[in-house]
Scaffold this active site. Sequence first.
Site: not given
Length: 475
Positions: A116-118
């Site tokens: 999810f950091k993308d």
Amino acid sequence: MRYLSTRGEGASRRFCDILLEGLAPDGGLYLPAHYPQITASELQRLRRVHASQGYAALAFEILSLYIDDIPAADLKAICEKTYTAQVFGTAAIVPLKPLEPGLFLEALSNGPTLAFKDMAMQLLGHLFEYELARRGETLNILGATSGDTGSAAEYAMRGKQGIRVFMLSPHGRMSAFQQAQMFSVQDANIHNIAIEGVFDDCQDIVKAVSNDLEFKRKYRIGTVNSINWARLLAQVVYYFAGYFSATRSNDERVDFTVPSGNFGNVCAGHVARMMGLPIGRLVVATNENDVLDEFFRTGIYRVRASADTHETSSPSMDISKASNFERFVFDLLGRDGAATRALFDDALRQHGRFDLSGDAAFRQARERYGFESGKSTHADRVATIRAVHAGQGVTIDPHTADAVKVAREHLQAGVPMIALETALPIKFAATIEEALGQPPERPPAFDGIEQLPRRVRVMPADTAQVKRLIAQECE
């Protein structure tokens, strides 16, 4: 829009200034001077934008409320360049998946590093490159990662003009896949540093360097951790997208369950709720490192020493000092900078804890701000992975399993519960094999990644040594 520090000192700043700065000079975190309020008619317009124009257009609308020092046409172009089906594998960008009656997964792990950091880091890379080019400046990014932030930052910043990345990670405490993702990056502007300690040691070094204002200014130090407001702001968008996907009418409300260690992901939900998005509850799901669950149950915030930080099978949440928690407490205390400083600087530094259990404000965490919490253990996440796979034919990663386990405990009839997915299961293959007796599916692009050459330095948890390395690389 102006931004101020949670610790109350200094003049307010514009967005592009805090984009490059990270921590405020007084050691606090930046927040907008106010949260823009979304009226009923505006929420309906945003629903139509999302339905007809897609995620990038929704991102532009939300970001425009907070960013007024980048021309609208340029900001729109950045959003359109960031959120594409080519980068995220689907036109929906964050599709909502029904898991069982009343419970959904919001898929946030379709980006380049499968986490999810993308969602925020891809945007941050384009924002950094844009602003640095506009100013004719360079930036040295210093970050800390417990697993996914590092690879997301490095994939977003590799090859970017005017940017170097120095990424600290806890030596030996990430999964084999996470280590391979980061350490196989060979770009000259990327520097991996494995710190002999836990994530909190890495985060402490980042804060110590950022608080050395002379060093920070001389070497142009910035951050990509969620202490950077721009990263948290990007995450606000997928709360709106999840809400619109789960509901047909703005008269409905939804709940979110968010696996959390550093409080950044769920803090974005807090911001969306403060803007007027109809979120009922924000449920914080922790692993055995349950400092946040303890606070929301008791009012006591008690950080753990490195030796007391458990090494778990959801390692990206092996955190006992939740940096972004300061942003929420600032709001909880009526945006009193002096009171926030007294807790996060004085009390934590002297006693390693603070206690709000007797403060009337603590009751507002649930009653006004909608926060609840729960905890998951290794046995819980293995059982949840196994049950979801058997019942729905879906394989989830251990952090998402923490969210699903806690979400099930907080379901309310008639209120959709959205659990935020954290990463694809391949990043934590050992736990998946333990639960299912077989390895998870591996995207073809990552075949053999563990065998690639690695570029990493192992260093002690020593701020002075990290500063020397940065200085040498910048000469």
